[in-house]
Design a protein around this motif. Structure first.
Motif, PDB file in Angstrom:
ATOM      1  N   ARG A 144      41.726  22.399  -9.174  1.00  0.00           N
ATOM      2  CA  ARG A 144      43.018  22.254  -8.497  1.00  0.00           C
ATOM      3  C   ARG A 144      43.062  21.112  -7.491  1.00  0.00           C
ATOM      4  N   SER A 145      41.912  20.516  -7.175  1.00  0.00           N
ATOM      5  CA  SER A 145      41.887  19.493  -6.138  1.00  0.00           C
ATOM      6  C   SER A 145      40.734  18.537  -6.367  1.00  0.00           C
ATOM      7  N   ALA A 146      40.773  17.409  -5.648  1.00  0.00           N
ATOM      8  CA  ALA A 146      39.676  16.456  -5.725  1.00  0.00           C
ATOM      9  C   ALA A 146      38.387  17.076  -5.198  1.00  0.00           C
ATOM     10  N   ALA A 147      38.487  17.934  -4.183  1.00  0.00           N
ATOM     11  CA  ALA A 147      37.299  18.596  -3.645  1.00  0.00           C
ATOM     12  C   ALA A 147      36.645  19.478  -4.707  1.00  0.00           C
ATOM     13  N   GLU A 205      46.541  12.607  -9.129  1.00  0.00           N
ATOM     14  CA  GLU A 205      46.239  11.211  -8.805  1.00  0.00           C
ATOM     15  C   GLU A 205      44.971  11.085  -7.963  1.00  0.00           C
ATOM     16  N   GLU A 206      44.662  12.085  -7.163  1.00  0.00           N
ATOM     17  CA  GLU A 206      43.421  12.082  -6.386  1.00  0.00           C
ATOM     18  C   GLU A 206      42.253  12.604  -7.210  1.00  0.00           C
ATOM     19  N   ILE A 207      42.509  13.567  -8.072  1.00  0.00           N
ATOM     20  CA  ILE A 207      41.440  14.144  -8.896  1.00  0.00           C
ATOM     21  C   ILE A 207      40.808  13.083  -9.788  1.00  0.00           C
ATOM     22  N   PRO A 214      34.443  10.120  -8.672  1.00  0.00           N
ATOM     23  CA  PRO A 214      33.390   9.544  -9.520  1.00  0.00           C
ATOM     24  C   PRO A 214      32.639  10.635 -10.279  1.00  0.00           C
ATOM     25  N   GLY A 215      32.338  10.355 -11.547  1.00  0.00           N
ATOM     26  CA  GLY A 215      31.571  11.300 -12.354  1.00  0.00           C
ATOM     27  C   GLY A 215      32.400  12.146 -13.286  1.00  0.00           C
ATOM     28  N   ILE A 216      33.720  12.128 -13.136  1.00  0.00           N
ATOM     29  CA  ILE A 216      34.600  12.832 -14.067  1.00  0.00           C
ATOM     30  C   ILE A 216      34.837  11.928 -15.278  1.00  0.00           C
ATOM     31  N   ASP A 217      34.571  12.447 -16.468  1.00  0.00           N
ATOM     32  CA  ASP A 217      34.760  11.656 -17.685  1.00  0.00           C
ATOM     33  C   ASP A 217      36.144  11.829 -18.289  1.00  0.00           C
ATOM     34  N   GLY A 218      36.751  12.990 -18.096  1.00  0.00           N
ATOM     35  CA  GLY A 218      38.040  13.218 -18.714  1.00  0.00           C
ATOM     36  C   GLY A 218      38.743  14.432 -18.165  1.00  0.00           C
ATOM     37  N   VAL A 219      39.986  14.588 -18.591  1.00  0.00           N
ATOM     38  CA  VAL A 219      40.858  15.663 -18.106  1.00  0.00           C
ATOM     39  C   VAL A 219      41.543  16.304 -19.300  1.00  0.00           C
ATOM     40  N   MET A 220      41.736  17.600 -19.190  1.00  0.00           N
ATOM     41  CA  MET A 220      42.528  18.322 -20.182  1.00  0.00           C
ATOM     42  C   MET A 220      43.543  19.201 -19.459  1.00  0.00           C
ATOM     43  N   VAL A 221      44.747  19.254 -19.974  1.00  0.00           N
ATOM     44  CA  VAL A 221      45.773  20.126 -19.406  1.00  0.00           C
ATOM     45  C   VAL A 221      45.722  21.485 -20.100  1.00  0.00           C
ATOM     46  N   GLY A 222      45.630  22.535 -19.300  1.00  0.00           N
ATOM     47  CA  GLY A 222      45.754  23.892 -19.834  1.00  0.00           C
ATOM     48  C   GLY A 222      47.224  24.242 -19.920  1.00  0.00           C
ATOM     49  N   THR A 223      47.846  23.841 -21.016  1.00  0.00           N
ATOM     50  CA  THR A 223      49.307  23.908 -21.121  1.00  0.00           C
ATOM     51  C   THR A 223      49.842  25.327 -20.980  1.00  0.00           C
ATOM     52  N   TRP A 224      49.159  26.284 -21.583  1.00  0.00           N
ATOM     53  CA  TRP A 224      49.685  27.646 -21.568  1.00  0.00           C
ATOM     54  C   TRP A 224      49.607  28.260 -20.169  1.00  0.00           C
ATOM     55  N   SER A 260      56.343  19.977 -20.146  1.00  0.00           N
ATOM     56  CA  SER A 260      56.036  18.658 -20.700  1.00  0.00           C
ATOM     57  C   SER A 260      56.043  17.582 -19.622  1.00  0.00           C
ATOM     58  N   ALA A 261      56.933  17.709 -18.655  1.00  0.00           N
ATOM     59  CA  ALA A 261      56.995  16.720 -17.573  1.00  0.00           C
ATOM     60  C   ALA A 261      55.701  16.723 -16.765  1.00  0.00           C
ATOM     61  N   HIS A 262      55.151  17.918 -16.523  1.00  0.00           N
ATOM     62  CA  HIS A 262      53.882  18.017 -15.805  1.00  0.00           C
ATOM     63  C   HIS A 262      52.736  17.459 -16.653  1.00  0.00           C
ATOM     64  N   VAL A 263      52.753  17.755 -17.946  1.00  0.00           N
ATOM     65  CA  VAL A 263      51.722  17.235 -18.842  1.00  0.00           C
ATOM     66  C   VAL A 263      51.775  15.708 -18.876  1.00  0.00           C
ATOM     67  N   ASP A 264      52.971  15.156 -18.945  1.00  0.00           N
ATOM     68  CA  ASP A 264      53.125  13.700 -18.973  1.00  0.00           C
ATOM     69  C   ASP A 264      52.551  13.063 -17.712  1.00  0.00           C
ATOM     70  N   ARG A 265      52.735  13.715 -16.578  1.00  0.00           N
ATOM     71  CA  ARG A 265      52.200  13.177 -15.321  1.00  0.00           C
ATOM     72  C   ARG A 265      50.675  13.124 -15.362  1.00  0.00           C
ATOM     73  N   VAL A 266      50.070  14.177 -15.901  1.00  0.00           N
ATOM     74  CA  VAL A 266      48.609  14.218 -15.993  1.00  0.00           C
ATOM     75  C   VAL A 266      48.104  13.150 -16.965  1.00  0.00           C
ATOM     76  N   ILE A 267      48.782  12.997 -18.098  1.00  0.00           N
ATOM     77  CA  ILE A 267      48.379  11.982 -19.069  1.00  0.00           C
ATOM     78  C   ILE A 267      48.456  10.592 -18.444  1.00  0.00           C
ATOM     79  N   GLU A 268      49.560  10.301 -17.773  1.00  0.00           N
ATOM     80  CA  GLU A 268      49.744   8.982 -17.175  1.00  0.00           C
ATOM     81  C   GLU A 268      48.641   8.685 -16.161  1.00  0.00           C
ATOM     82  N   ALA A 269      48.325   9.656 -15.306  1.00  0.00           N
ATOM     83  CA  ALA A 269      47.305   9.437 -14.283  1.00  0.00           C
ATOM     84  C   ALA A 269      45.923   9.297 -14.893  1.00  0.00           C
TER      85      ALA A 269
END
Length: 261
Positions: free
Chosen positions: A97-100, A159-161, A165-175, A194-203
Motif C-alpha cells: 500500500r505504500s513505498a515503505a 508514483e512513490e512505490i 529501488p529493487g522492485i522489478d514490477g507491479v501487478m494490479v489486484g483488480t478484483w 479501469s481508471a485506477h488500473v490505468d494510473r498504475v500502468i502509466e506509473a
C-alpha cells in the motif's frame, strides 16, 4: 540464469496463469500447454509456503521447462524468505500500500548488504549446501520482486512505490480493488476500476518496470499488451479445468436434447 528475467528484459510478452491446484501434475500440464510461467498461489489457496509442497511445485515447473513465481501469503519476511528458498524465479507480494511497505518487501527478498533476508546455505535454492555460496548468492539476488497493488491506498501512492529501488514490477489486484470500490462485477471491468488500473500502468511502465495484468479475455489481453504490459495472466489452472468440464456437460445436454427431438 533467470530465464524469466531475460525474457522480460528482451521485451517479450510472457503468458502465465495462477496455480490454484497445488499438485505437481498441474504444473506439468501448464508447461505442456505452452505457457511461459506458473504463479504458485499461497495467498488464496492451500499452497502454503510454510510447507514442503511449494518445493515440489517449483521442481515440477523446472521439469516442465517453465518459469515460476510464488505469490506469498502476505508481506512478512518469513513468508518471502521461505518462498525464495525453493529456488523459484521470483515472488509476488500482495497488498502493498505504500513505498515503505515496498521497501520492506525488498529488504526481505535480498541478502545483505542490500537487504535483511535470512541466509541459509542448506535450502533447496542453494543446492542443500552443495552449491558454492557465491554462485547461489548471485542467482538469489537475480530473483524477481513483484509487488501487488490491490487497494485504493496503493493506487494513491503508486508514483512513490515505483521509485523504490529493487522492485522489478507491479501487478494490479483488480478484483480486490473492485470490491473495495464497490464495483465488483463478472465481465468487463467497471470504468472506475479501469481508471485506477490505468494510473498504475502509466506509473509502472513510465518508471521502466514490468507491468503485470490480469487479462481474462482475448480483448483484455490485446488491450493490456498494447499498453506495455509484458506479463499477462490469462486464467487459473482450476478455471481451465472447470470450464472444460462445463463445456463437456453443455455439449452432452445439447446432444441429449437433439436425440429427444
Amino acid at each position: 540464469m533467470n530465464r524469466l528475467r531475460e525474457k522480460l528484459a528482451a521485451g517479450e510478452i510472457v503468458y502465465s496463469c495462477y496455480g490454484m491446484l497445488v499438485e505437481p501434475v498441474w504444473a506439468d500440464l501448464v508447461g505442456a500447454a505452452g505457457f511461459d510461467m506458473l504463479v504458485l498461489d499461497c495467498e488464496e489457496v492451500a499452497g502454503d509456503n510454510y510447507g514442503s509442497g511449494i518445493d515440489n511445485l517449483v521442481r515440477a515447473t523446472q521439469a516442465a521447462g517453465i518459469s515460476s513465481c510464488v505469490r506469498v501469503v502476505e508481506n512478512i519476511p518469513g513468508a518471502i524468505n521461505r518462498a525464495l528458498n525453493t529456488g523459484t524465479d521470483g515472488i509476488f507480494v500482495p497488498h502493498v500500500r505504500s513505498a515503505a511497505e515496498a521497501r520492506e518487501v525488498v529488504e526481505a527478498a535480498r541478502y545483505a548488504p542490500v537487504g535483511l533476508r535470512g541466509a541459509a546455505p542448506v535450502v533447496r535454492g542453494a543446492g542443500y549446501g552443495v552449491r558454492d555460496w557465491s554462485d547461489y548468492y548471485a542467482d538469489a539476488e537475480d530473483s524477481l520482486v513483484f509487488i501487488m497493488v490491490e487497494d485504493k491506498e496503493g493506487v494513491d501512492n503508486i508514483e512513490e512505490i515505483v521509485k523504490v529501488p529493487g522492485i522489478d514490477g507491479v501487478m494490479v489486484g483488480t478484483w480486490d480493488l473492485a470490491v473495495e470500490l464497490g464495483r465488483a462485477q463478472i465481465g468487463p471491468t467497471h470504468p472506475e476500476v479501469s481508471a485506477h488500473v490505468d494510473r498504475v500502468i502509466e506509473a509502472t511502465v513510465g518508471a521502466g518496470l514490468v507491468m503485470a495484468a490480469q487479462a481474462w479475455s482475448p480483448e483484455a489481453t490485446a488491450k493490456y499488451a498494447s499498453r506495455g504490459c509484458q506479463l499477462l495472466f490469462v486464467s487459473l489452472d482450476s478455471l481451465f479445468l472447470i470450464n472444460g468440464m462445463k463445456n463437456v456437460r453443455s455439449l452432452a445436454d445439447e446432444l441429449e436434447g437433439q436425440a429427444q427431438a
